[in-house]
Design a protein around this motif. Structure first.
Motif, PDB file in Angstrom:
ATOM      1  N   CYS A 280      -9.866   8.147   7.305  1.00 52.68           N
ATOM      2  CA  CYS A 280     -10.451   6.750   7.113  1.00 52.68           C
ATOM      3  C   CYS A 280      -9.201   6.721   9.175  1.00 52.68           C
ATOM      4  O   CYS A 280      -8.018   6.586   8.761  1.00 52.68           O
ATOM      5  CB  CYS A 280      -9.795   5.303   6.519  1.00 52.68           C
TER       6      CYS A 280
ATOM      7  N   PHE B  19     -13.932   3.801   7.484  1.00 54.22           N
ATOM      8  CA  PHE B  19     -14.701   5.266   6.750  1.00 54.22           C
ATOM      9  C   PHE B  19     -14.823   5.907   8.533  1.00 54.22           C
ATOM     10  O   PHE B  19     -14.679   5.395   9.085  1.00 54.22           O
ATOM     11  CB  PHE B  19     -14.867   5.487   6.231  1.00 54.22           C
TER      12      PHE B  19
ATOM     13  N   PHE C 190     -10.369  -3.379   1.849  1.00 51.87           N
ATOM     14  CA  PHE C 190     -11.269  -3.331   3.218  1.00 51.87           C
ATOM     15  C   PHE C 190     -12.588  -3.173   2.725  1.00 51.87           C
ATOM     16  O   PHE C 190     -13.173  -3.616   3.203  1.00 51.87           O
ATOM     17  CB  PHE C 190     -10.786  -2.591   4.095  1.00 51.87           C
ATOM     18  N   TYR C 191     -13.097  -2.874   1.960  1.00 54.64           N
ATOM     19  CA  TYR C 191     -14.310  -2.419   1.075  1.00 54.64           C
ATOM     20  C   TYR C 191     -14.973  -2.991   0.299  1.00 54.64           C
ATOM     21  O   TYR C 191     -13.660  -2.847  -1.316  1.00 54.64           O
ATOM     22  CB  TYR C 191     -14.665  -1.184   1.143  1.00 54.64           C
TER      23      TYR C 191
ATOM     24  N   SER D 184      -8.346   5.951  -3.594  1.00 50.94           N
ATOM     25  CA  SER D 184      -7.895   5.424  -2.056  1.00 50.94           C
ATOM     26  C   SER D 184      -7.870   3.723  -2.085  1.00 50.94           C
ATOM     27  O   SER D 184      -8.110   3.239  -2.720  1.00 50.94           O
ATOM     28  CB  SER D 184      -9.565   5.127  -1.310  1.00 50.94           C
TER      29      SER D 184
ATOM     30  N   SER E  48       1.072  -1.672   0.172  1.00 46.93           N
ATOM     31  CA  SER E  48      -0.030   0.398   0.122  1.00 46.93           C
ATOM     32  C   SER E  48       0.822   1.557  -0.419  1.00 46.93           C
ATOM     33  O   SER E  48       0.536   2.424  -0.902  1.00 46.93           O
ATOM     34  CB  SER E  48      -0.583   0.005   1.416  1.00 46.93           C
TER      35      SER E  48
ATOM     36  N   HIS F 122      -2.168  -1.992  10.351  1.00 51.59           N
ATOM     37  CA  HIS F 122      -3.182  -1.391   9.539  1.00 51.59           C
ATOM     38  C   HIS F 122      -3.781  -2.405   8.753  1.00 51.59           C
ATOM     39  O   HIS F 122      -4.150  -2.700   7.977  1.00 51.59           O
ATOM     40  CB  HIS F 122      -1.853  -0.533   7.961  1.00 51.59           C
TER      41      HIS F 122
ATOM     42  N   VAL G 111      -8.726  -1.042   9.016  1.00 56.64           N
ATOM     43  CA  VAL G 111      -9.291   0.051   8.429  1.00 56.64           C
ATOM     44  C   VAL G 111     -11.233   0.435   8.550  1.00 56.64           C
ATOM     45  O   VAL G 111     -11.579  -0.262   7.826  1.00 56.64           O
ATOM     46  CB  VAL G 111      -8.622   0.189   6.717  1.00 56.64           C
TER      47      VAL G 111
ATOM     48  N   SER H  34      -7.554   3.696  11.441  1.00 56.37           N
ATOM     49  CA  SER H  34      -6.422   2.494  11.225  1.00 56.37           C
ATOM     50  C   SER H  34      -5.706   2.116  12.317  1.00 56.37           C
ATOM     51  O   SER H  34      -5.379   3.125  12.419  1.00 56.37           O
ATOM     52  CB  SER H  34      -6.043   2.718   9.508  1.00 56.37           C
TER      53      SER H  34
ATOM     54  N   LEU I 233      -8.059   1.282  -0.530  1.00 52.42           N
ATOM     55  CA  LEU I 233      -9.410   0.950   0.461  1.00 52.42           C
ATOM     56  C   LEU I 233      -9.906  -1.413  -0.286  1.00 52.42           C
ATOM     57  O   LEU I 233     -10.511  -1.610   0.382  1.00 52.42           O
ATOM     58  CB  LEU I 233     -10.836   0.972   0.692  1.00 52.42           C
TER      59      LEU I 233
END
Length: 481
Positions: free
Chosen positions: A395, A406, A362-363, A357, A122, A401, A404, A397, A359
């Protein structure tokens, strides 16, 4: 029969990669060179588009992080994670004992190495701002541990994360970013030293493996550390001052003409002490400085004690332009498995902003659509994986990490509304100044969630007209960036 004849026939695995991948990935190059040649056959292709792969028996893997872990662990019978067969326990010595859950501690350590390598990926796809936020988190994380997982020395994950950081920021910029984060500094120094040792070990194998020696990127600027000087307390002040001057001269960088300060320290170095000329020069310099100070004080106008002078404004969170936004469109980045590309409505006349982003781990897609978020708006537009990103979706975290969430406004908050922090009122700084002065980097360590999962800066709550902002699932005591 020569060693060259034996190597390919007895190899347990075949690593195939392009020359460009080898030159751009120092960790992969080091591991490939250090791997026992009787276990691993390395094929370096001149084709630029040659995919990275590791074949062990009937199985082939193509994910870089998985390949590294396999080379260092059970895939190669733990050759790079055993004492005596490797210059470093790349998996902290946990590989063999984690097999089939034999040791819960080792199993968790191996899982941690995988997670931290994802963090490193990341960082590679992020920006210098991401490095700054991570350094603040690492300083707290390393306050109770030496490395990212239980180990006596840096592991594969430590080295991967270190190289990801120094690839983005190094030298004086990294020095400034680390500042007084002593725990992070200790870790950076140790990882850098370990990589230098590995480079030496790899160079010894390079002649046989035919793999070009890899260059280890430079991290922190190493500074000379003079030996301590002791005094009995009865020395003349000029002696102490001259000694301090000699130390400063020895550690100061050379001047533009290349003369540096060696001439100033020559007297002390050649005689093993402080010369009379140095004592006299120090005394004269001290007297001149005292005279200038007295003259300046005399000429300075008196200030009314009741009114006082106006102190320079201290940097605070009001310099950041954090606004309520709504993700109206999201899609996967075409070349990065970590990034979501988004269009975020911030109520601007120019329409939704494009923001990238990291993410996707995580999403899911459905979690992104029509999501209300907080966006740091006064960041300069910059490409992320080739995608023009203008802003940052904030976000919360945790330290490693692995979690995470929002940071979101309360229900009823208006799109485009700027958040406030009571007691810190002011106009946000322009984008170019935020970048040039590294304003977000300086303020980010205090932007967190409290024990209730509410977003705060130095303990002051982040507010909208509809109420306080928070981590969407209430993640407590987390860093927000």
């Amino acid at each position: 029969m020569t060693a060259a004849d034996v190597s390919p026939r007895s190899a347990l695995a075949t690593l195939t990669l392009s020359a460009s991948t080898l030159s751009s990935d120092p960790l992969l190059a080091l591991v490939a060179t250090i791997c026992p040649p009787y276990q691993t056959k390395v094929i370096v292709s001149k084709k630029k588009n040659e995919p990275l792969s590791l074949t062990i028996g009937p199985d082939t893997m193509t994910h870089r992080n998985a390949i590294l872990r396999s080379l260092c662990g059970s895939g190669m019978h733990n050759a790079l994670d055993s004492l005596g067969s490797s210059p470093l326990l790349f998996l902290g010595g946990h590989s063999a004992s984690s097999f089939a859950g034999a040791s819960p501690v080792s199993s968790l350590a191996i899982a941690g190495i995988s997670s931290w390598m994802s963090v490193a990926s990341s960082i590679r796809e992020g920006s210098a701002d991401d490095v700054s936020a991570l350094i603040g988190q690492l300083n707290g994380y390393f306050s109770t541990r030496s490395f990212v997982v239980p180990s006596a020395a840096p592991t594969l994950a430590d080295l991967d994360l270190y190289l990801a950081i120094v690839a983005k920021v190094s030298g004086e910029e990294l020095e400034s970013m680390v500042g007084s984060s002593v725990n992070t500094r200790r870790w950076l120094v140790q990882c850098g030293a370990t990589l230098e040792d590995l480079a030496i070990a790899a160079a010894k194998n390079a002649e046989y493996s035919k793999i070009p020696a890899s260059k280890v990127p430079k991290g922190l600027n190493s500074k000379p550390r003079p030996l301590p000087m002791f005094f009995y307390g009865d020395e003349d002040e000029s002696v102490v001052a001259a000694a301090a001057s000699a130390v400063a001269s020895a550690t100061a960088p050379a001047d533009k003409k290349g003369k540096g300060s060696s001439a100033k320290a020559a007297g002390a170095a050649s005689g093993g002490g402080i010369s009379d000329e140095q004592k006299k020069a120090a005394a004269e310099k001290r007297a001149k400085k005292a005279a200038e100070k007295a003259a300046k004080k005399k000429d300075q106008p008196k200030v009314n004690a009741n009114k006082g002078g106006a102190p320079a404004a201290e940097l605070n969170v009001s310099a950041l332009d954090i606004r309520v936004g709504k993700i109206v469109k999201a899609w996967e980045h075409e070349s990065s498995e970590k990034l979501w590309c988004e269009e975020v409505d911030l109520g601007e006349e120019t329409g939704p902003r494009k923001i990238a982003s990291g993410l996707r781990a995580f999403y899911k897609f459905d979690d992104m659509q029509n999501r209300m978020v907080l966006v740091l708006c006064n960041l300069k537009a910059r490409p992320l994986g080739g995608f023009p990103s203008h802003g940052m979706v904030l976000c919360a975290s945790n330290a490693d990490h692995t979690g995470v969430e929002f940071a979101v406004p309360p229900e009823g908050a208006k799109i485009g509304e700027r958040v406030t922090f009571e007691g810190f009122e002011g106009e946000p700084e322009p984008e170019n100044k935020v970048a040039k002065k590294k304003i977000f980097i300086k303020l980010a360590p205090d932007l967190k969630t409290d024990g209730n999962g509410e977003v705060v800066w130095k303990g002051v709550k982040c507010m909208t007209s509809a109420g306080v902002c928070k981590a969407v699932n209430g993640m407590a005591n987390a860093h927000v960036s």
